[in-house]
Design a protein around this motif. Structure first.
Motif, PDB file in Angstrom:
ATOM      1  N   LEU A 200      16.088  14.346 -22.586  1.00  0.00           N
ATOM      2  CA  LEU A 200      16.066  12.570 -22.459  1.00  0.00           C
ATOM      3  C   LEU A 200      15.444  11.959 -21.420  1.00  0.00           C
ATOM      4  O   LEU A 200      15.854  11.679 -20.207  1.00  0.00           O
ATOM      5  N   THR A 201      14.095  11.713 -21.622  1.00  0.00           N
ATOM      6  CA  THR A 201      13.188  11.281 -20.618  1.00  0.00           C
ATOM      7  C   THR A 201      13.224   9.742 -20.295  1.00  0.00           C
ATOM      8  O   THR A 201      13.683   9.107 -21.553  1.00  0.00           O
ATOM      9  N   LEU A 202      13.164   9.238 -19.534  1.00  0.00           N
ATOM     10  CA  LEU A 202      13.163   7.875 -18.845  1.00  0.00           C
ATOM     11  C   LEU A 202      11.707   7.364 -18.761  1.00  0.00           C
ATOM     12  O   LEU A 202      10.598   8.221 -18.676  1.00  0.00           O
ATOM     13  N   PRO A 203      11.455   5.965 -19.091  1.00  0.00           N
ATOM     14  CA  PRO A 203       9.977   5.598 -18.879  1.00  0.00           C
ATOM     15  C   PRO A 203       9.493   5.904 -17.463  1.00  0.00           C
ATOM     16  O   PRO A 203      10.329   5.728 -16.434  1.00  0.00           O
ATOM     17  N   LYS A 204       8.180   6.021 -17.215  1.00  0.00           N
ATOM     18  CA  LYS A 204       7.606   6.216 -15.882  1.00  0.00           C
ATOM     19  C   LYS A 204       7.825   5.161 -15.179  1.00  0.00           C
ATOM     20  O   LYS A 204       7.493   3.829 -15.706  1.00  0.00           O
ATOM     21  N   THR A 205       7.752   5.134 -13.667  1.00  0.00           N
ATOM     22  CA  THR A 205       7.769   4.129 -12.799  1.00  0.00           C
ATOM     23  C   THR A 205       6.469   3.479 -12.731  1.00  0.00           C
ATOM     24  O   THR A 205       5.346   4.494 -12.558  1.00  0.00           O
ATOM     25  N   GLU A 206       6.256   2.097 -12.537  1.00  0.00           N
ATOM     26  CA  GLU A 206       4.702   1.853 -12.099  1.00  0.00           C
ATOM     27  C   GLU A 206       4.599   1.090 -11.063  1.00  0.00           C
ATOM     28  O   GLU A 206       5.598   0.276 -10.470  1.00  0.00           O
ATOM     29  N   MET A 207       3.712   1.735 -10.221  1.00  0.00           N
ATOM     30  CA  MET A 207       3.579   1.164  -8.802  1.00  0.00           C
ATOM     31  C   MET A 207       2.820  -0.134  -8.889  1.00  0.00           C
ATOM     32  O   MET A 207       1.758  -0.311  -9.373  1.00  0.00           O
ATOM     33  N   LEU A 208       3.196  -1.139  -8.104  1.00  0.00           N
ATOM     34  CA  LEU A 208       2.689  -2.710  -8.289  1.00  0.00           C
ATOM     35  C   LEU A 208       2.016  -2.729  -6.879  1.00  0.00           C
ATOM     36  O   LEU A 208       0.857  -3.435  -7.029  1.00  0.00           O
ATOM     37  N   LYS A 209       2.451  -2.408  -5.850  1.00  0.00           N
ATOM     38  CA  LYS A 209       1.933  -2.897  -4.704  1.00  0.00           C
ATOM     39  C   LYS A 209       2.279  -1.546  -3.762  1.00  0.00           C
ATOM     40  O   LYS A 209       3.002  -0.968  -3.615  1.00  0.00           O
ATOM     41  N   ARG A 210       1.198  -1.157  -2.698  1.00  0.00           N
ATOM     42  CA  ARG A 210       1.117  -0.214  -1.845  1.00  0.00           C
ATOM     43  C   ARG A 210       0.267  -0.767  -0.569  1.00  0.00           C
ATOM     44  O   ARG A 210      -0.904  -0.727  -0.588  1.00  0.00           O
ATOM     45  N   GLU A 211       1.111  -0.851   0.548  1.00  0.00           N
ATOM     46  CA  GLU A 211       0.137  -1.424   1.760  1.00  0.00           C
ATOM     47  C   GLU A 211       0.658  -0.292   2.932  1.00  0.00           C
ATOM     48  O   GLU A 211       1.845   0.113   3.014  1.00  0.00           O
ATOM     49  N   VAL A 212      -0.336   0.057   3.688  1.00  0.00           N
ATOM     50  CA  VAL A 212      -0.324   1.010   4.794  1.00  0.00           C
ATOM     51  C   VAL A 212      -0.877   0.550   5.898  1.00  0.00           C
ATOM     52  O   VAL A 212      -1.972   0.006   6.067  1.00  0.00           O
ATOM     53  N   PHE A 213       0.041   0.648   6.791  1.00  0.00           N
ATOM     54  CA  PHE A 213      -0.378   0.142   8.507  1.00  0.00           C
ATOM     55  C   PHE A 213      -0.285   1.175   9.464  1.00  0.00           C
ATOM     56  O   PHE A 213       0.551   1.921   9.485  1.00  0.00           O
ATOM     57  N   THR A 214      -1.111   1.252  10.525  1.00  0.00           N
ATOM     58  CA  THR A 214      -1.038   2.133  11.431  1.00  0.00           C
ATOM     59  C   THR A 214      -1.272   1.552  13.043  1.00  0.00           C
ATOM     60  O   THR A 214      -1.681   0.384  13.191  1.00  0.00           O
ATOM     61  N   LYS A 215      -0.719   2.459  13.732  1.00  0.00           N
ATOM     62  CA  LYS A 215      -0.941   2.020  15.278  1.00  0.00           C
ATOM     63  C   LYS A 215      -1.008   3.209  16.050  1.00  0.00           C
ATOM     64  O   LYS A 215      -0.098   4.062  15.822  1.00  0.00           O
TER      65      LYS A 215
END
Length: 267
Positions: A177-192
C-alpha cells in the motif's frame, strides 16, 4: 512481542495476541505493568490492537517480566503509554484476552488506525510499515497464555476482529500500500567557517501529500538542521508541522529569523 486473537467462543469476546511490555515504577516495581497486543495479517505482518493491563496475578506480573526481559527485541517504531515506551519482545508467546466490545470508529466517524509492524528474524528487529484501520478493545483483560497456539496467521488471524466489526483493507498487503510522494517546496542552505570548520544550516519545507491518510501525517513540514563538526552533538534539528500552507510559511520564516543570523551566507 506477543499477539492475541479473538477466540471462537464469544462470552465477552476473547482474543489471542503477541505483546510488548512496560513495568511498574511505584511500590509494584519489578512487576509487569501491561502488554501491547496485536494480530497477524495475511502478509505475516503484525497489526497492533491495543494494550492489556488487567487480569494478571502478582505472580504472573513478576515471573513474566523476568521471562519477557530475556526476549527483548529492537524496534524502529516506538509505542508510548503515559510517557513510557514499551519494550518490544520477540514474537514467541500467544495470550488470550477478553473484552466487552470492539469499537471500529472514533466519535467523529473516522477509522481507528493502528500501526502495522514487520519483524526481521535475523536482525531481531521490528520495522514500522504504516498505519491501517483496525479497532479499539473496550475493557480488555488477560485470560490465559495459549501454549497450544503459535505465531502464525491461522492462530492470530485478523479475521477474529473483522467477524465482529468491519475492518477496511484487512486483506491488503500492508507493504504494497504505497503513499503519495512528498513534494519539496523550499530548500535553503547557509554556511559559515569558524576556526577552520565548515558549519552548515539548512531550512526545508515540504508538502507530504499524505494528510488524507487517516490523520497520520501533517500536510506540511518545516525542518531545520544545524551541522557543526566541533560540537559535542554535531547535528541539531528543529521541526514544525501544520495543515495550513500560510501557517507553515510563517513558521519557516520564524525559524529563518531565529537561526540564520549575521555571518551565515547562502551556499
Amino acid at each position: 512481542m506477543e499477539w492475541a486473537r479473538v477466540a471462537e467462543e464469544n462470552p465477552g469476546r476473547k482474543m489471542t495476541y503477541p505483546v510488548k511490555l512496560t513495568v511498574f515504577c511505584d511500590d509494584r516495581a519489578g512487576m509487569l505493568h501491561d502488554m501491547l497486543v496485536g494480530l497477524m495479517r495475511q502478509d505475516n505482518s503484525f497489526h497492533i490492537l491495543g494494550r492489556v493491563g488487567g487480569g494478571f496475578s502478582d505472580d504472573q506480573r513478576r515471573d513474566w517480566l523476568s521471562d519477557l526481559k530475556d526476549m527483548s527485541a529492537q524496534s524502529d517504531y516506538a509505542e508510548v503509554n503515559d510517557a513510557v515506551a514499551y519494550q518490544m519482545v520477540r514474537p514467541e508467546w500467544v495470550i488470550e484476552i477478553s473484552c466487552l466490545d470492539l469499537i471500529g470508529q472514533t466519535t467523529r466517524g473516522s477509522s481507528i488506525d493502528r500501526m502495522v509492524l514487520g519483524y526481521d528474524t535475523p536482525k531481531n528487529l521490528y520495522e514500522g510499515i504504516r498505519r491501517l484501520p483496525l479497532a479499539s478493545p473496550i475493557s480488555p483483560n488477560f485470560v490465559r497464555r495459549r501454549a497450544d497456539k503459535t505465531i502464525r496467521h491461522d492462530d492470530l488471524r485478523l479475521r477474529q476482529v473483522s467477524d465482529v466489526i468491519e475492518v477496511p483493507m484487512m486483506d491488503r498487503d500492508a507493504r504494497q500500500l504505497t503513499l503519495p510522494k512528498t513534494e519539496m517546496l523550499k530548500r535553503e542552505v547557509f554556511t559559515k567557517t569558524l576556526k577552520g570548520n565548515l558549519l552548515v544550516r539548512k531550512l526545508l519545507l515540504w508538502k507530504t501529500n499524505k494528510e488524507s491518510d487517516g490523520g497520520s501525517f501533517p500536510a506540511y513540514v518545516a525542518y531545520y538542521t544545524d551541522f557543526s563538526p566541533a560540537r559535542a552533538t554535531p547535528l541539531d534539528r528543529d521541526i514544525r508541522v501544520s495543515n495550513s500552507r500560510e501557517q507553515i510559511e510563517n513558521l519557516l520564516a520564524e525559524m529563518k529569523t531565529e537561526y540564520i543570523v549575521k555571518g551565515w551566507a547562502p551556499a
